[in-house]
Scaffold this motif. Structure first.
Motif, PDB file in Angstrom:
ATOM      1  N   PRO A 209      65.171 -23.606  -9.920  1.00 33.95           N
ATOM      2  CA  PRO A 209      63.348 -23.607  -9.092  1.00 33.95           C
ATOM      3  C   PRO A 209      64.227 -25.017  -9.449  1.00 33.95           C
ATOM      4  N   ARG A 210      63.103 -25.826  -8.353  1.00 33.34           N
ATOM      5  CA  ARG A 210      63.796 -27.376  -7.825  1.00 33.34           C
ATOM      6  C   ARG A 210      62.430 -28.438  -8.271  1.00 33.34           C
ATOM      7  N   ARG A 211      61.440 -27.716  -9.848  1.00 34.07           N
ATOM      8  CA  ARG A 211      60.620 -27.703 -10.209  1.00 34.07           C
ATOM      9  C   ARG A 211      60.017 -27.836 -11.042  1.00 34.07           C
ATOM     10  N   PRO A 212      59.671 -28.171 -12.028  1.00 27.03           N
ATOM     11  CA  PRO A 212      59.950 -27.780 -13.299  1.00 27.03           C
ATOM     12  C   PRO A 212      58.799 -26.465 -13.630  1.00 27.03           C
ATOM     13  N   ILE A 213      58.916 -25.267 -14.669  1.00 22.72           N
ATOM     14  CA  ILE A 213      57.972 -24.456 -14.447  1.00 22.72           C
ATOM     15  C   ILE A 213      57.675 -24.844 -15.587  1.00 22.72           C
ATOM     16  N   THR A 214      56.392 -23.707 -15.806  1.00 21.48           N
ATOM     17  CA  THR A 214      55.277 -24.361 -16.999  1.00 21.48           C
ATOM     18  C   THR A 214      54.866 -22.959 -17.864  1.00 21.48           C
ATOM     19  N   GLY A 215      54.395 -22.646 -18.693  1.00 21.77           N
ATOM     20  CA  GLY A 215      53.576 -21.131 -19.428  1.00 21.77           C
ATOM     21  C   GLY A 215      54.590 -20.454 -19.681  1.00 21.77           C
ATOM     22  N   PRO A 216      54.540 -19.835 -20.780  1.00 20.45           N
ATOM     23  CA  PRO A 216      55.398 -18.545 -21.306  1.00 20.45           C
ATOM     24  C   PRO A 216      55.701 -17.261 -20.331  1.00 20.45           C
ATOM     25  N   GLU A 217      54.664 -17.579 -19.773  1.00 18.65           N
ATOM     26  CA  GLU A 217      54.780 -16.026 -18.990  1.00 18.65           C
ATOM     27  C   GLU A 217      56.165 -16.647 -18.610  1.00 18.65           C
ATOM     28  N   GLN A 218      55.120 -17.186 -17.162  1.00 19.02           N
ATOM     29  CA  GLN A 218      56.731 -17.864 -16.266  1.00 19.02           C
ATOM     30  C   GLN A 218      57.748 -18.105 -16.882  1.00 19.02           C
ATOM     31  N   VAL A 219      58.161 -19.383 -17.375  1.00 21.57           N
ATOM     32  CA  VAL A 219      59.291 -19.316 -17.995  1.00 21.57           C
ATOM     33  C   VAL A 219      59.944 -18.133 -18.777  1.00 21.57           C
ATOM     34  N   ALA A 220      59.387 -17.486 -19.482  1.00 23.25           N
ATOM     35  CA  ALA A 220      60.054 -15.705 -19.950  1.00 23.25           C
ATOM     36  C   ALA A 220      60.745 -15.492 -18.870  1.00 23.25           C
ATOM     37  N   ARG A 221      59.704 -14.895 -18.064  1.00 25.89           N
ATOM     38  CA  ARG A 221      60.312 -13.792 -16.939  1.00 25.89           C
ATOM     39  C   ARG A 221      61.485 -14.426 -15.493  1.00 25.89           C
ATOM     40  N   PHE A 222      61.485 -16.182 -16.017  1.00 26.36           N
ATOM     41  CA  PHE A 222      61.832 -17.029 -15.254  1.00 26.36           C
ATOM     42  C   PHE A 222      63.584 -16.536 -16.055  1.00 26.36           C
ATOM     43  N   VAL A 223      63.586 -16.994 -17.170  1.00 22.97           N
ATOM     44  CA  VAL A 223      64.587 -16.949 -18.124  1.00 22.97           C
ATOM     45  C   VAL A 223      65.620 -15.839 -17.363  1.00 22.97           C
ATOM     46  N   LEU A 224      65.068 -15.005 -18.092  1.00 20.73           N
ATOM     47  CA  LEU A 224      65.583 -13.311 -17.784  1.00 20.73           C
ATOM     48  C   LEU A 224      65.766 -12.934 -16.956  1.00 20.73           C
ATOM     49  N   LYS A 225      65.343 -13.490 -15.316  1.00 19.36           N
ATOM     50  CA  LYS A 225      65.317 -13.376 -14.257  1.00 19.36           C
ATOM     51  C   LYS A 225      67.033 -14.184 -13.810  1.00 19.36           C
ATOM     52  N   ILE A 226      66.910 -14.875 -14.715  1.00 22.61           N
ATOM     53  CA  ILE A 226      68.516 -15.638 -14.732  1.00 22.61           C
ATOM     54  C   ILE A 226      69.664 -15.057 -15.533  1.00 22.61           C
TER      55      ILE A 226
END
Length: 304
Positions: A209-226
């Motif tokens: 993502p080119r902009r920061p991601i905020t919030g536990p659910e959004q961050v957790a899902r992106f981290v696992l995707k990576i």
């Protein structure tokens, strides 16, 4: 070269690298500055105070280079983070003081002017006297004191809180890694603060993502995707499909960090900012250019 020049230079090299990296935020730029300082030192005549001479040359070179690269950073694709720097488990005891080399603080230093940044590094990190800083920067001492006060106020207002206990920091990072490897969304979300932010640096050269991601659910899902390391992501990061993938914990920028490696070369770098036992921010570096000076020699691979 001054008498005993090579010995004197090597005795101060860690200090010079520490100053240059904190002013510039890039390992390659800092190494170039220290190399240029060596060339100037080798051509110098007798020097009464080797440390003052070398710090002056290094600081001026770093400030000049920072002024030149600032324009390139303004055109940078997405968020910009400093290069990861492997510091070793005993970094806090040496010249690479833990907090002053953290990604969180270096990001704050990016908002200072080159002169403010240099003064902050020399005064608040390395505790040089104002008179010596003034001489190094060719400024009057009252002006240097004003720069220091302005920089200090700016940093104090923007410096994030983070857990300074290295044991707690490591424990949270260990749990974060375990949750990632197990694909445990609930465990990962439990580690994240309600206002957690993820900042990713790809330079437009890897999927992120080119902009920061905020919030536990959004961050957790992106981290696992990576961490699933999809083919589209690894291709964008320049990873050979036949490479052996590994995961390891390293000590970088004064604290624990997680790296994903391909044939022992890192291509993903996670570093957490921890406050009150939870992750308040996650810095993710996936720009291939930022791993040119990074090796994976700090810790054993956790999974073949």
């Amino acid at each position: 070269m001054p008498d005993g020049g090579e010995r004197d230079f090597l005795a101060h090299r860690n200090l010079l690298m520490g100053v240059a990296y904190r002013v510039l935020g890039r390992v390659a730029d800092a190494e170039d500055v220290v190399q240029e300082a060596w060339l100037r030192w080798s051509k110098a005549g007798p020097v009464a105070d080797p440390e003052a001479f070398l710090v002056t040359v290094t600081t001026r070179l770093a400030v000049d280079r920072l002024r030149r690269v600032r324009a390139r950073r303004e055109a940078y694709v997405g968020e910009w983070l400093p290069d990861p720097l492997l510091t070793g488990p005993d970094a806090a005891a040496g010249v690479l003081r833990t907090e002053s080399v953290s990604l969180a603080l270096l990001v704050v230093l990016e908002s200072l002017s080159p002169l403010e940044r240099a003064v902050f590094v020399l005064r608040d990190v390395f505790e040089f006297p104002y008179a010596e800083i003034a001489a190094a920067l060719d400024r009057r001492e009252p002006a240097v004191r004003q720069l220091a006060a302005r920089a200090r106020t700016h940093v104090q207002e923007r410096r994030p809180r983070f857990e300074v206990d290295p044991v707690a920091w490591r424990q949270v990072t260990d749990r974060f890694l375990g949750a990632c490897l197990n694909g445990d969304v609930a465990e990962l979300m439990g580690l994240l603060a309600p206002d957690v932010r993820l900042i990713a640096d790809s330079g437009g050269k890897a999927v992120a993502p080119r902009r920061p991601i905020t919030g536990p659910e959004q961050v957790a899902r992106f981290v696992l995707k990576i961490m699933k390391l999809s083919r589209s992501f690894t291709d964008s990061a320049g990873v050979d499909p036949a490479a052996r993938i590994g995961y390891r914990l390293v000590t970088a920028n004064g604290g624990p960090a997680l790296q994903v490696t391909a044939d022992d070369r890192p291509f993903v770098h996670f570093q957490l900012q921890v406050a009150d036992g939870r992750v308040s921010a996650c810095h993710l570096i996936v720009n291939p250019d930022k791993f040119a000076a990074v090796t994976a020699e700090d810790g054993p691979a956790l999974r073949p």
